[in-house]
Design a protein around this motif. Structure first.
Motif, mmCIF file in Angstrom:
data_model
loop_
_atom_site.group_PDB
_atom_site.id
_atom_site.type_symbol
_atom_site.label_atom_id
_atom_site.label_comp_id
_atom_site.label_asym_id
_atom_site.label_seq_id
_atom_site.Cartn_x
_atom_site.Cartn_y
_atom_site.Cartn_z
ATOM 1 N N THR A 79 0.797 -1.224 0.000
ATOM 2 C CA THR A 79 0.000 0.000 0.000
ATOM 3 C C THR A 79 0.833 1.280 0.000
ATOM 4 O O THR A 79 0.604 2.175 -0.811
ATOM 5 N N TYR A 99 -4.110 2.707 2.803
ATOM 6 C CA TYR A 99 -4.941 2.058 1.793
ATOM 7 C C TYR A 99 -5.887 3.058 1.134
ATOM 8 O O TYR A 99 -5.990 3.114 -0.100
ATOM 9 N N TYR A 115 -6.865 -5.278 1.297
ATOM 10 C CA TYR A 115 -5.486 -5.392 1.758
ATOM 11 C C TYR A 115 -5.406 -6.356 2.936
ATOM 12 O O TYR A 115 -6.378 -6.531 3.678
ATOM 13 N N VAL A 223 -1.473 -5.907 -1.059
ATOM 14 C CA VAL A 223 -2.759 -5.604 -1.685
ATOM 15 C C VAL A 223 -2.696 -5.975 -3.171
ATOM 16 O O VAL A 223 -1.650 -5.801 -3.803
#
Length: 279
Positions: A79, A99, A115, A223
C-alpha cells in the motif's frame, strides 16, 4: 417453436452463468523481478486457480505499467509503496489511511482488492538483544526514547526512512550486503540495522523492533490491483480471500523456501493447501 424455445433457454442459461461470476478466460498476474513480488504474484495466481480460473505469472520491468496497458490483469503490491508510486509525497501512516490514500490515486481503470491487515513488509530496525534489554523494550518507541547518539546502518542502495516518529536519524552507514550489516550490529559498530519486516535473512539472535499504535513508520500492507470491469465477481473474491489468511510470518517462511531454491509456484500452492480460502 421447440427449436426457438430451446435456443432461448440456452441464451438465458448462458446469461445467468455470466452474471453469477463464473470464471472465464485465463488471467496473467504481473510481478517485478524481486523475490517478494514474484512470491506474491504466485500467491494471487494460486488463489485464482483455486477458484477455477487459469492463471499464470509474468515477470515485468514494471508490472503496474503492464496493468495499465492491459498486458496483465492483476499485479500485487504494498500500500505505502503504491501510494508513493502514483502520488509521490502522499501520506498515510496507519493501515487504513495508507490504503484509502492509495485507492484515491489509482490510475483510471485500475481497482484495488482488500489489503491484508496481517501481511506487511515495511522498513524495520534490528538491534542486538543486549541493546533491547538495556532499553527495556523491544518496540520502536524504545528506540525513539534513546534517539540521541544512535548509529544506524543499511545495505547500499536501499532508501530507509530518515526518521522514526519524532526521532530524526543520522544518515545510515552503508554496507555491501545483509551479512556484513548484521555483523556490524552484533559487533556493536552500529546500534541498529535497517531491514524489512518480512525479510527472512535477519539472524534469529537479533531483535526486530516492533511498531505499535500509533505507528511510527508508515504502513506497507499486501494488496492486489486489478483491471476494473475485466474480472468476474468470483475472480475478485478469490483475490480478496487472500487478505484473510496471509500474514507476515507466512511471507517470511515462503521467501526463505525460495531463497533455498524452491519454485515460487510450488511454494505458493503449498501455502494455499495449508490455508484454504473461504474457510
Amino acid at each position: 417453436m421447440r427449436r426457438f424455445a430451446l435456443g432461448l433457454l440456452l441464451v438465458l442459461l448462458t446469461a445467468c452463468g455470466q452474471q453469477s461470476g463464473a470464471p472465464s478466460s485465463s488471467l496473467t498476474v504481473g510481478a517485478a523481478a524481486d523475490p517478494e513480488s514474484v512470491l506474491l504474484a504466485n500467491v494471487y495466481a494460486a488463489a485464482l486457480r483455486s477458484y477455477g480460473t487459469a492463471a499464470q505469472v509474468e515477470v515485468l520491468d514494471d508490472p503496474f505499467a503492464g496493468l495499465d496497458s492491459g498486458r496483465v490483469e492483476v499485479a500485487p503490491g504494498l500500500t505505502g509503496r503504491l501510494l508513493q508510486t502514483f502520488a509521490p509525497g502522499g501520506s498515510g501512516r496507519t493501515d487504513e489511511q495508507a490504503y484509502r490514500a492509495m485507492v484515491a490515486v489509482l490510475p483510471e481503470g485500475v481497482s484495488a482488492g482488500d489489503y491484508a491487515t496481517a501481511a506487511e513488509d515495511k522498513p524495520a530496525l534490528a538491534v542486538s538483544a543486549k541493546t533491547a534489554t538495556g532499553w527495556g523494550g523491544r518496540t520502536l518507541a524504545a528506540l525513539v526514547a534513546h534517539c540521541p547518539g544512535l548509529t544506524v546502518g543499511a545495505v547500499k542502495g536501499s532508501r530507509p526512512p530518515a526518521a522514526v516518529g519524532d526521532c530524526a536519524l543520522p544518515a545510515p552507514r552503508e554496507f555491501p550486503d545483509d551479512a556484513t550489516l548484521f555483523d556490524a550490529v552484533r559487533a556493536g559498530r552500529i546500534t541498529a540495522a535497517w531491514t524489512m519486516t518480512a525479510d527472512p535473512q535477519v539472524p534469529a539472535e537479533l531483535v526486530v523492533l516492533a511498531d505499535a499504535k500509533p505507528a511510527l513508520i508508515p504502513s506497507e500492507n499486501v494488496v492486489p490491483l486489478y483491471r476494473r470491469n475485466e474480472l468476474t465477481q468470483q475472480q475478485v473474491l478469490a483475490l480478496n480471500q487472500v487478505a484473510g489468511v496471509l500474514d507476515t510470518a507466512a511471507i517470511k517462511r515462503m521467501r526463505k523456501d525460495m531463497a533455498d531454491g524452491a519454485d515460487p509456484r510450488t511454494v505458493a500452492e503449498a501455502w494455499l493447501q495449508e490455508n484454504p480460502l473461504g474457510r
